[in-house]
Design a protein around this motif. Structure first.
Motif, PDB file in Angstrom:
ATOM      1  N   TYR A 121       0.837  -1.193   0.000  1.00 44.46           N
ATOM      2  CA  TYR A 121       0.000   0.000   0.000  1.00 44.46           C
ATOM      3  C   TYR A 121       0.879   1.252   0.000  1.00 44.46           C
ATOM      4  O   TYR A 121       1.661   1.478   0.924  1.00 44.46           O
ATOM      5  CB  TYR A 121      -0.900   0.011   1.233  1.00 44.46           C
ATOM      6  CG  TYR A 121      -1.799   1.222   1.325  1.00 44.46           C
ATOM      7  CD1 TYR A 121      -2.942   1.321   0.544  1.00 44.46           C
ATOM      8  CD2 TYR A 121      -1.497   2.264   2.193  1.00 44.46           C
ATOM      9  CE1 TYR A 121      -3.770   2.429   0.628  1.00 44.46           C
ATOM     10  CE2 TYR A 121      -2.321   3.373   2.281  1.00 44.46           C
ATOM     11  CZ  TYR A 121      -3.454   3.452   1.500  1.00 44.46           C
ATOM     12  OH  TYR A 121      -4.263   4.547   1.588  1.00 44.46           O
ATOM     13  N   GLY A 122       0.770   2.015  -1.066  1.00 45.24           N
ATOM     14  CA  GLY A 122       1.506   3.279  -1.152  1.00 45.24           C
ATOM     15  C   GLY A 122       2.992   3.133  -1.374  1.00 45.24           C
ATOM     16  O   GLY A 122       3.733   4.112  -1.236  1.00 45.24           O
ATOM     17  N   ARG A 127       1.363   3.648 -10.782  1.00 49.60           N
ATOM     18  CA  ARG A 127      -0.049   3.799 -10.435  1.00 49.60           C
ATOM     19  C   ARG A 127      -0.900   3.382 -11.622  1.00 49.60           C
ATOM     20  O   ARG A 127      -0.530   3.625 -12.767  1.00 49.60           O
ATOM     21  CB  ARG A 127      -0.377   5.241 -10.045  1.00 49.60           C
ATOM     22  CG  ARG A 127       0.073   5.622  -8.653  1.00 49.60           C
ATOM     23  CD  ARG A 127      -0.260   7.085  -8.353  1.00 49.60           C
ATOM     24  NE  ARG A 127      -1.680   7.331  -8.491  1.00 49.60           N
ATOM     25  CZ  ARG A 127      -2.595   7.092  -7.541  1.00 49.60           C
ATOM     26  NH1 ARG A 127      -2.190   6.583  -6.392  1.00 49.60           N
ATOM     27  NH2 ARG A 127      -3.871   7.356  -7.748  1.00 49.60           N
ATOM     28  N   LYS A 256      -2.391   1.576   5.468  1.00 52.54           N
ATOM     29  CA  LYS A 256      -3.720   1.501   4.858  1.00 52.54           C
ATOM     30  C   LYS A 256      -4.806   1.521   5.918  1.00 52.54           C
ATOM     31  O   LYS A 256      -5.841   2.186   5.761  1.00 52.54           O
ATOM     32  CB  LYS A 256      -3.833   0.234   4.014  1.00 52.54           C
ATOM     33  CG  LYS A 256      -5.177   0.087   3.322  1.00 52.54           C
ATOM     34  CD  LYS A 256      -5.225  -1.173   2.475  1.00 52.54           C
ATOM     35  CE  LYS A 256      -6.579  -1.312   1.777  1.00 52.54           C
ATOM     36  NZ  LYS A 256      -6.637  -2.547   0.942  1.00 52.54           N
ATOM     37  N   ASP A 259      -5.253   5.055   7.190  1.00 48.54           N
ATOM     38  CA  ASP A 259      -5.924   5.910   6.196  1.00 48.54           C
ATOM     39  C   ASP A 259      -7.419   5.605   6.118  1.00 48.54           C
ATOM     40  O   ASP A 259      -8.245   6.525   6.009  1.00 48.54           O
ATOM     41  CB  ASP A 259      -5.282   5.702   4.817  1.00 48.54           C
ATOM     42  CG  ASP A 259      -3.906   6.343   4.727  1.00 48.54           C
ATOM     43  OD1 ASP A 259      -3.547   7.099   5.651  1.00 48.54           O
ATOM     44  OD2 ASP A 259      -3.193   6.069   3.742  1.00 48.54           O
TER      45      ASP A 259
END
Length: 806
Positions: A121-122, A127, A256, A259
Motif C-alpha cells: 500500500y503506497g 499507479r 492503509k 488511512d
C-alpha cells in the motif's frame, strides 16, 4: 452397593483407557498432523495489525423553537437526533463507499513472497488509473514487470472472470476463460472491450534499484469492497453513559488501516456538516427567490415616488399627514408579515401535496414563524423521513421499521396539513382585521389635500415593499451566519493508530492450542463413534455381557507371521499366552487325566486352527502324548508345510476302511502327532454321525493323554455339534475386532439351549499388551504403548512447540 458402583466406574474408566491406548498411533498421527497444520497456518497466514481510533458524537435533545439560528444549528434529525441514529449512519454504505472512492481502494497492489501475496500500500513505483464508466475484470491478478523507465509488460489469465462497472458494481458479462498480455509504454491508454486503464510510473521510482521486481494489481468493484470493509470494521461503544465510540480495523498494512479509519471519520464529519448546512442552504435559496420578486416592485415604487415629488415639487408633508402615514406604514408592515406567513402556508401545503421527499422543505423557524407546534411537527417529519431514507439506502426495504416510518410520515403530513389549514384561517381573520384598520386610516388620509393623498399612497406602497425587502434581507443574513458557523456534531478524540507492536493475527499460541485440541478431539470422536457403531467384539467385558461362559485365556497378536510359535519361539509373549491358556484349562478341568479338547469358532478366520496347533504344542512340551485332529472335513489344510505329511486322513478312514494307525502322522516335534482331514467328502455331517466316530475316540484315548480337535465353525455348518459329546472341554475362539457380536451371542445361546457343558472362551489376536498380565517375565517383551507415547510425545512437544509456546 457402593462397591458395585465403584467397580462399574473403574470398569468404564478402564475401557476408556484401553480404547485410547489401543488407538494411540491414530492419536499421535492426528496430533502431529494438526500441529503441522497449525505451524503452516502461523507461517503462511498474512499478519494483521489492529488499528483503532475514538470519536465523540454529540447528542441533541433540544426541541426546535422559534429562533431560526436555534433550528439551523440543530442536525437534520432535529429533536429526535440520537446517538444510535448517528452510529448507524457512520456504519452505512454511503459513508464507506465514499471512503473507498476518496482513497481509491478499488485498485489493490501486492507482491508475491513465497506462496503468499502481500498487499503493498503506497509503496509501488507505479499507479494504475482506471477509465471511468468502463467495465473492468474484477478479482483477476495482473502481473506487471517494469522493464525500464519507459516500458513495462503485464499479463494475466483466469477462469470464470467477471467484467463489472467498478463504480456501479453492475455485472456486464462473464468469460469462462480469459487471458490478457500487453507490452507498452508508461502513460499510454490500454483499452479493449474488456478493460481500460493507464499505467503511470511514479517520479520517485525512476531511479529505483528494484524496478525488476514483479508487482501485481487487481480491481474490485465498490459494492463488494464496501461489504467486505463493513464486515472488517468494528464499532464499539466505550461506555453506556457516554456517546464515545471506538472504531477498530484489522489490516495487513498499518498505513492503509490508518488511512481507512481516518478517512471514514472525515467522510462522516463532512456528510454530517453537509446535512446541517442543508436547511440553511434551502432557506437562503427561498429567500433569494422572494427578494428577486420584491426588488422589482420596490424599484418601481421608488421610481414612481421620485417622479411624483419632482413633478409636484414636494419635499415634505405636514405633520398631520406624517403621523397618519407612519401609522399607516406600521399597519402595512404588520400586514406584510401576515401576507408572508400566508404565502409560506400556501408553500407548505403545496409542497406536501406534490413532493414525497421533504428534505428540501423550508422550516417555519427559518421564516420567523413562532409556532411551536408547527415547528415540532416539521422536525418530527424530517426526522422520520431521514431515518426511512437511511434504511432504504442501506438495503433495508423489508425492515418492519420502514413500513412503520412510512405510516408515521403520512400521519404527520396529515397533522401538518390540518395545522396549516387552521393557521391559514387564523391568518385570514388577522388580514381582514388589519385591512379594516388600514381602511380607517385611508379614510383619514382621504381628507388630506389631493396632492398629499397621492403622495401618501405612493409612499405607502414604497414603504410596504421596502419593509418586506428589509425583512427578507434580515432573514437571509441570519441564515448565512448560521451556515458559516456550522460545525460537525462529532469530535475526533484520537486519530487512527496501531494498537501494540505485534500483529493480532495470526495468534500463534491460540492456533497451536486449537490445532492440539482438534488433533485430540477428531480422533477421539472418531474412536468413540467407531466404538459405538462397531459390531465386532473388542473387549472381554463385551463377552461377559453376552455369555456367562468363562474366558480361559487371551492369545497375543502374532506379529511374527509364524504358525508354530510355541516350539520355534518358546520365550515369546505369544508362546507364554498359550502356556497360560494350558494352565487355565488344567486348573479348570484338573479331574480329567486324559482330555479331549474341542476347538471351534463362530466364523472362519477367527484362528481356531492356529490356536489348536499351538495349544497342542504346549501340551506336548509337558511330555504328554498329544494328538491334533483336523475335524474340519469341509476344508483340507496342512499344519506342517515344511514337513512331508501323510497322504490319508479321517475321510479315508470313514469311507475306505483305512486303519486308524495309518491315518496318524508324526510331526517334527516330540510328543505331537496329528490326523489330517483328508479328502473332502460330500456328506461330512453323516460321516461324523456314524458309530465309527465313537470307536475312533475310544481307541485314541487309550494311546494319547491329550487330544485336540480342530473343528468346523459353528455358525456355518452343524458338523461340530456331532463331536460335542466326545469332548471334555469345548473352546470357542473369539478374535478381537473380527468376531461379530450378534453371531457370537446367537451361537452361545444355542449352546446353552442344547445343554452343552464345559464351554470356555479364548480371545485371539489380543493387541493390548497391558491385558497380558505377567507375560514376558524374564523375556525381551515389547514396551508398553503408554511408555512409547510418553517418551515420543515429550520429545516432540519439546522440539516443535518449544520455540512457539513460551
Amino acid at each position: 452397593m457402593a462397591q458395585n458402583i465403584n467397580n462399574v466406574d473403574n470398569s468404564d474408566l478402564r475401557q476408556f483407557v484401553l480404547l485410547i491406548t489401543k488407538n494411540y498411533k491414530l492419536f499421535v498421527v492426528c496430533v502431529i498432523i494438526a500441529l503441522v497444520v497449525g505451524f503452516l497456518a502461523n507461517s503462511y497466514m498474512v499478519p494483521k495489525y489492529k488499528i483503532a481510533s475514538s470519536m465523540l458524537i454529540k447528542e441533541e435533545n433540544n426541541k426546535a423553537g422559534g429562533n431560526v439560528t436555534d433550528f439551523l444549528n440543530s442536525s437534520l434529525f432535529g429533536a429526535n437526533k440520537n446517538f444510535q441514529n448517528e452510529l448507524w449512519v457512520l456504519k452505512s454504505a454511503p459513508v464507506i463507499k465514499q471512503t473507498i472512492s476518496n482513497l481509491d481502494l478499488t485498485t489493490v497492489y501486492c507482491q508475491k513472497r513465497g506462496l503468499q501475496y502481500f498487499e503493498v500500500y503506497g509503496k509501488v513505483p507505479f499507479r494504475v488509473l482506471r477509465l471511468q464508466n468502463h467495465i473492468q475484470p474484477v478479482n483477476v491478478r495482473f502481473q506487471i514487470s517494469i522493464l525500464d523507465n519507459e516500458y513495462f509488460r503485464i499479463k494475466t489469465k483466469g477462469r470464470d472472470v467477471s467484467f463489472v462497472d467498478i463504480n456501479s458494481s453492475e455485472l456486464a458479462y462473464r468469460k469462462e476463460k480469459w487471458e490478457f498480455e500487453y507490452y507498452g509504454k508508461f502513460g499510454k491508454l490500454i483499452e479493449t472491450d474488456d478493460l481500460s486503464f493507464v499505467v503511470e510510473l511514479d517520479a520517485f521510482a525512476e531511479n529505483s534499484t528494484d524496478q525488476t521486481d514483479n508487482y501485481y494489481f487487481s480491481f474490485t468493484d465498490t459494492q463488494t469492497l464496501a461489504e467486505g470493509l463493513r464486515g472488517q470494521l468494528t464499532f464499539r461503544v466505550v461506555d453506556k453513559m457516554a456517546t464515545v465510540i471506538e472504531i477498530v480495523y484489522k489490516s495487513p498494512s498499518v498505513a492503509k488501516g490508518k488511512d481507512i479509519v481516518n478517512e471514514l471519520m472525515n467522510v462522516y464529519s463532512q456528510q454530517n456538516l453537509e446535512r446541517k448546512n442543508h436547511s440553511a442552504g434551502i432557506t437562503i435559496n427561498y429567500i433569494e427567490q422572494q427578494l428577486n420578486e420584491i426588488s422589482d416592485s420596490l424599484s418601481y415604487t421608488e421610481d414612481k415616488l421620485q417622479r411624483f415629488r419632482s413633478s409636484n415639487q414636494l419635499l415634505n408633508v405636514s405633520e398631520q399627514a406624517t403621523g397618519i402615514t407612519v401609522q399607516y406604514m406600521d399597519l402595512q408592515n404588520r400586514l406584510a408579515e401576515l401576507e408572508a406567513n400566508k404565502r409560506y402556508y400556501d408553500y407548505v401545503d403545496d409542497y406536501l401535496s406534490k413532493n414525497e421527499d421533504i428534505s428540501n422543505m423550508i422550516v417555519p423557524a427559518s421564516m420567523g414563524i413562532p409556532d411551536q407546534m408547527l415547528n415540532n411537527l416539521m422536525s418530527e417529519l424530517m426526522s422520520a423521513q431521514a431515518q426511512r431514507s437511511n434504511l432504504i439506502q442501506n438495503n433495508q426495504e423489508l425492515n418492519p421499521l420502514v413500513q412503520k416510518l412510512t405510516i408515521q410520515i403520512e400521519n404527520i403530513k396529515k397533522t401538518i396539513s390540518e395545522n396549516i389549514s387552521a393557521l391559514r384561517k387564523t391568518t385570514d381573520i388577522s388580514v381582514d382585521e388589519m385591512n379594516k384598520r388600514i381602511r380607517k386610516v385611508e379614510a383619514a388620509i382621504s381628507r388630506l389635500p389631493a396632492t398629499q393623498r397621492q403622495l401618501g399612497g405612493i409612499e405607502r406602497s414604497y414603504r410596504l415593499n421596502d419593509a418586506i425587502y428589509n425583512y427578507l434581507l434580515e432573514k437571509r443574513a441570519e441564515a448565512k451566519i448560521t451556515l458559516a458557523s456550522n460545525i460537525p456534531d462529532n469530535i475526533i478524540i484520537e486519530p487512527a493508530k496501531m494498537v501494540g507492536t505485534d500483529p493480532v493475527s495470526p495468534n500463534v499460541q491460540l492456533n497451536f492450542l486449537i490445532a492440539l485440541f482438534l488433533g485430540l478431539a477428531l480422533p477421539f470422536g472418531f474412536v468413540i463413534f467407531k466404538s459405538a457403531t462397531n459390531d465386532k467384539i473388542e473387549t472381554q467385558e463385551t463377552i461377559e455381557r453376552l455369555t456367562p461362559a468363562p474366558v480361559l485365556g487371551k492369545i497375543a497378536h502374532n506379529h511374527r507371521r509364524h504358525v508354530s510359535l510355541v516350539f520355534d519361539y518358546p520365550n515369546s509373549t505369544l508362546a507364554e499366552s498359550f502356556r497360560t491358556l494350558r494352565t487355565n484349562i488344567e486348573y479348570q478341568f484338573r479331574n480329567e487325566s486324559r482330555k479331549v479338547i474341542l476347538v471351534t469358532s463362530c466364523l472362519a478366520g477367527e484362528g481356531k486352527s492356529f490356536t489348536s496347533l499351538n495349544l497342542a504344542m504346549s501340551y506336548a512340551l509337558l511330555g504328554r502324548r498329544t494328538l491334533l485332529v483336523d475335524y474340519d472335513l469341509r476344508k483340507a489344510g496342512a499344519y506342517f508345510k515344511d514337513h512331508e505329511e501323510i497322504k490319508v486322513g479321517l475321510c479315508d478312514w470313514y469311507s475306505n476302511g483305512t486303519s486308524s494307525k495309518s491315518i496318524i502322522g508324526h510331526s517334527p516335534y516330540k510328543n505331537l502327532d496329528y490326523i489330517k482331514s483328508g479328502m473332502i467328502p460330500s456328506n461330512p455331517t453323516e460321516l461324523l454321525a456314524l458309530d465309527k466316530t465313537q470307536l475312533l475316540f475310544d481307541h485314541l484315548k487309550t494311546v494319547y493323554d491329550c487330544i485336540i480337535l480342530d473343528t468346523s465353525p459353528l455358525a456355518l455348518v452343524s458338523d461340530t455339534y456331532q463331536l460335542m459329546d466326545y469332548a471334555d472341554i469345548k473352546i470357542v475362539i473369539v478374535r478381537y475386532n473380527f468376531s461379530i457380536k450378534n453371531v457370537f451371542a446367537m451361537i452361545m445361546k444355542d449352546l446353552k439351549q442344547k445343554g452343552i457343558p464345559n464351554v470356555g472362551i479364548v480371545m485371539n489376536d489380543n493387541r493390548v499388551y497391558g491385558e497380558q498380565y505377567g507375560y514376558g517375565y524374564g523375556y525381551n517383551h515389547q514396551k508398553s504403548p503408554l511408555d512409547t507415547i510418553k517418551r515420543k510425545g515429550s520429545q516432540y512437544m519439546k522440539a516443535v512447540l518449544g520455540k512457539h509456546i513460551k
